[in-house]
Motif scaffolding. Structure first.
Motif, PDB file in Angstrom:
ATOM      1  N   ARG A   1       0.653  -1.437  -0.431  1.00  0.00           N
ATOM      2  CA  ARG A   1      -0.167  -0.319  -0.051  1.00  0.00           C
ATOM      3  C   ARG A   1       0.747   0.957   0.422  1.00  0.00           C
ATOM      4  N   TRP A   2       2.145   0.878   0.730  1.00  0.00           N
ATOM      5  CA  TRP A   2       2.466   2.326   0.780  1.00  0.00           C
ATOM      6  C   TRP A   2       3.020   3.335  -0.103  1.00  0.00           C
ATOM      7  N   PRO A   3       4.333   2.459  -1.298  1.00  0.00           N
ATOM      8  CA  PRO A   3       4.619   3.028  -2.556  1.00  0.00           C
ATOM      9  C   PRO A   3       2.683   3.016  -3.203  1.00  0.00           C
ATOM     10  N   HIS A   4       1.782   2.657  -3.243  1.00  0.00           N
ATOM     11  CA  HIS A   4       0.939   3.659  -3.868  1.00  0.00           C
ATOM     12  C   HIS A   4       0.504   4.894  -4.141  1.00  0.00           C
ATOM     13  N   ALA A   5       0.692   5.118  -2.281  1.00  0.00           N
ATOM     14  CA  ALA A   5       0.281   6.425  -1.064  1.00  0.00           C
ATOM     15  C   ALA A   5       1.195   7.613  -1.815  1.00  0.00           C
ATOM     16  N   VAL A   6       2.845   6.575  -2.146  1.00  0.00           N
ATOM     17  CA  VAL A   6       3.391   7.938  -2.416  1.00  0.00           C
ATOM     18  C   VAL A   6       3.662   8.331  -4.516  1.00  0.00           C
ATOM     19  N   ALA A   7       2.443   7.149  -5.244  1.00  0.00           N
ATOM     20  CA  ALA A   7       2.832   7.156  -6.258  1.00  0.00           C
ATOM     21  C   ALA A   7       1.671   8.562  -6.490  1.00  0.00           C
ATOM     22  N   PHE A   8       0.459   7.930  -5.864  1.00  0.00           N
ATOM     23  CA  PHE A   8      -0.751   8.804  -5.546  1.00  0.00           C
ATOM     24  C   PHE A   8       0.124  10.294  -5.697  1.00  0.00           C
ATOM     25  N   LEU A   9       0.269  10.677  -4.104  1.00  0.00           N
ATOM     26  CA  LEU A   9       0.953  12.334  -3.710  1.00  0.00           C
ATOM     27  C   LEU A   9       1.535  12.711  -4.534  1.00  0.00           C
ATOM     28  N   ILE A  10       2.876  11.867  -5.650  1.00  0.00           N
ATOM     29  CA  ILE A  10       4.183  12.920  -6.201  1.00  0.00           C
ATOM     30  C   ILE A  10       2.928  12.901  -7.701  1.00  0.00           C
ATOM     31  N   GLY A  11       1.535  12.344  -7.869  1.00  0.00           N
ATOM     32  CA  GLY A  11       1.045  12.656  -8.971  1.00  0.00           C
ATOM     33  C   GLY A  11       0.129  13.965  -9.221  1.00  0.00           C
ATOM     34  N   LEU A  12      -0.323  14.103  -7.299  1.00  0.00           N
ATOM     35  CA  LEU A  12      -0.945  15.406  -6.710  1.00  0.00           C
ATOM     36  C   LEU A  12      -0.585  16.235  -7.018  1.00  0.00           C
ATOM     37  N   MET A  13       0.950  16.304  -7.066  1.00  0.00           N
ATOM     38  CA  MET A  13       1.905  17.322  -6.383  1.00  0.00           C
ATOM     39  C   MET A  13       2.371  18.022  -8.096  1.00  0.00           C
ATOM     40  N   LEU A  14       2.342  17.182  -9.093  1.00  0.00           N
ATOM     41  CA  LEU A  14       3.043  17.251 -10.387  1.00  0.00           C
ATOM     42  C   LEU A  14       1.726  18.102 -11.032  1.00  0.00           C
ATOM     43  N   LEU A  15       0.125  17.148 -10.490  1.00  0.00           N
ATOM     44  CA  LEU A  15      -0.835  17.747 -11.429  1.00  0.00           C
ATOM     45  C   LEU A  15      -1.292  18.653 -10.389  1.00  0.00           C
ATOM     46  N   ALA A  16      -0.210  19.962  -9.582  1.00  0.00           N
ATOM     47  CA  ALA A  16      -0.665  21.215  -9.126  1.00  0.00           C
ATOM     48  C   ALA A  16       0.272  21.725  -9.325  1.00  0.00           C
ATOM     49  N   GLY A  17       1.637  21.114 -10.135  1.00  0.00           N
ATOM     50  CA  GLY A  17       2.508  22.252 -10.758  1.00  0.00           C
ATOM     51  C   GLY A  17       3.248  22.245  -9.769  1.00  0.00           C
ATOM     52  N   ILE A  18       3.090  21.062  -8.462  1.00  0.00           N
ATOM     53  CA  ILE A  18       4.554  21.326  -7.453  1.00  0.00           C
ATOM     54  C   ILE A  18       5.709  20.244  -8.171  1.00  0.00           C
ATOM     55  N   GLY A  19       7.335  20.499  -7.628  1.00  0.00           N
ATOM     56  CA  GLY A  19       7.781  20.075  -8.089  1.00  0.00           C
ATOM     57  C   GLY A  19       8.435  19.549  -9.073  1.00  0.00           C
ATOM     58  N   PRO A  20       9.535  18.988  -9.417  1.00  0.00           N
ATOM     59  CA  PRO A  20       9.978  19.154 -10.445  1.00  0.00           C
ATOM     60  C   PRO A  20       9.826  18.175 -11.729  1.00  0.00           C
ATOM     61  N   ARG A  21      10.138  18.014 -12.974  1.00  0.00           N
ATOM     62  CA  ARG A  21       9.357  16.894 -13.609  1.00  0.00           C
ATOM     63  C   ARG A  21      10.221  15.901 -13.083  1.00  0.00           C
ATOM     64  N   PHE A  22      11.297  15.427 -13.149  1.00  0.00           N
ATOM     65  CA  PHE A  22      12.167  14.475 -12.948  1.00  0.00           C
ATOM     66  C   PHE A  22      11.096  13.696 -11.798  1.00  0.00           C
ATOM     67  N   MET A  23      10.025  14.290 -10.829  1.00  0.00           N
ATOM     68  CA  MET A  23       9.149  13.166  -9.829  1.00  0.00           C
ATOM     69  C   MET A  23       8.485  12.469 -10.678  1.00  0.00           C
ATOM     70  N   ALA A  24       8.559  12.302 -12.108  1.00  0.00           N
ATOM     71  CA  ALA A  24       7.670  11.079 -12.449  1.00  0.00           C
ATOM     72  C   ALA A  24       8.026  10.310 -12.814  1.00  0.00           C
ATOM     73  N   TRP A  25       9.294   9.985 -12.764  1.00  0.00           N
ATOM     74  CA  TRP A  25       9.993   9.073 -12.569  1.00  0.00           C
ATOM     75  C   TRP A  25      10.667   8.020 -11.005  1.00  0.00           C
ATOM     76  N   LEU A  26       9.999   9.090 -10.373  1.00  0.00           N
ATOM     77  CA  LEU A  26       9.968   8.640  -8.888  1.00  0.00           C
ATOM     78  C   LEU A  26       8.489   8.185  -8.820  1.00  0.00           C
ATOM     79  N   GLY A  27       7.107   8.757  -9.569  1.00  0.00           N
ATOM     80  CA  GLY A  27       6.049   7.798  -9.463  1.00  0.00           C
ATOM     81  C   GLY A  27       6.684   6.770 -10.096  1.00  0.00           C
ATOM     82  N   ALA A  28       7.297   6.208 -11.092  1.00  0.00           N
ATOM     83  CA  ALA A  28       7.695   5.612 -11.775  1.00  0.00           C
ATOM     84  C   ALA A  28       8.069   4.322 -10.973  1.00  0.00           C
ATOM     85  N   LEU A  29       8.952   4.689 -10.062  1.00  0.00           N
ATOM     86  CA  LEU A  29       9.723   3.723  -9.547  1.00  0.00           C
ATOM     87  C   LEU A  29       8.906   3.817  -7.763  1.00  0.00           C
ATOM     88  N   ALA A  30       7.953   4.277  -8.068  1.00  0.00           N
ATOM     89  CA  ALA A  30       7.210   3.703  -6.582  1.00  0.00           C
ATOM     90  C   ALA A  30       6.085   2.677  -7.011  1.00  0.00           C
TER      91      ALA A  30
END
Length: 155
Positions: A40-69
């Motif tokens: 469950r924890w990596p899904h929660a991380v991926a969801f939060l990364i997605g929210l941040m990127l959709l809100a325009g918060i954080g660098p573009r490379f965070m999509a790679w962190l979503g993939a890692l999660a």
């Protein structure tokens, strides 16, 4: 498909899988084992990364962190499915007998009391088309990982 749409789909997929897990737990009465909780924890991380990127918060490379999660939860799901199918041993705290008999004293070995609240990681409590929840998590996580990777590569 735009980068934003792929991120939205990937983050929503992780959210849906989390909500499904909670529904099985609280509505379906199937409490999670230790490996289920780890997934469950990596899904929660991926969801939060997605929210941040959709809100325009954080660098573009965070999509790679979503993939890692999502790749991480997929790997845990694959491992968990293998434990359920007895392809390899799982954690001793929730597989097999659930206890390390070598570390127990004579009184504990003779006791008729069983530990309560231990959910076994090597028992399949639900399956659909031959795959357990852990197996389905691995399949969907692979799809979500591909979405995250495509989003990360998209300019």
């Amino acid at each position: 498909m735009t980068r934003k749409t792929m991120i939205l789909l990937a983050a929503s997929g992780s959210a849906a899988l989390l909500l499904g897990a909670f529904a099985f737990q609280f509505i379906g009465g199937l409490p999670p084992c230790k490996l289920c909780l780890w997934q469950r924890w990596p899904h929660a991380v991926a969801f939060l990364i997605g929210l941040m990127l959709l809100a325009g918060i954080g660098p573009r490379f965070m999509a790679w962190l979503g993939a890692l999660a999502t790749a991480t939860t997929g790997a845990i799901g694959f491992y968990h499915a293998g434990v359920e199918w007895l392809w390899w041993p799982g954690p001793t705290s929730c597989s097999g007998g659930g206890m390390d008999l070598g570390s127990m004293g004579g009184g504990a070995l003779l006791s008729l009391d069983t530990p309560s609240g231990v959910i076994m990681c090597d028992e399949i409590v639900w399956q659909f088309f031959g795959l357990s929840m852990a197996g389905w998590n691995a399949v969907f996580a692979l799809i979500l990982t591909a979405l995250w990777i495509r989003a990360a590569k998209r300019a």
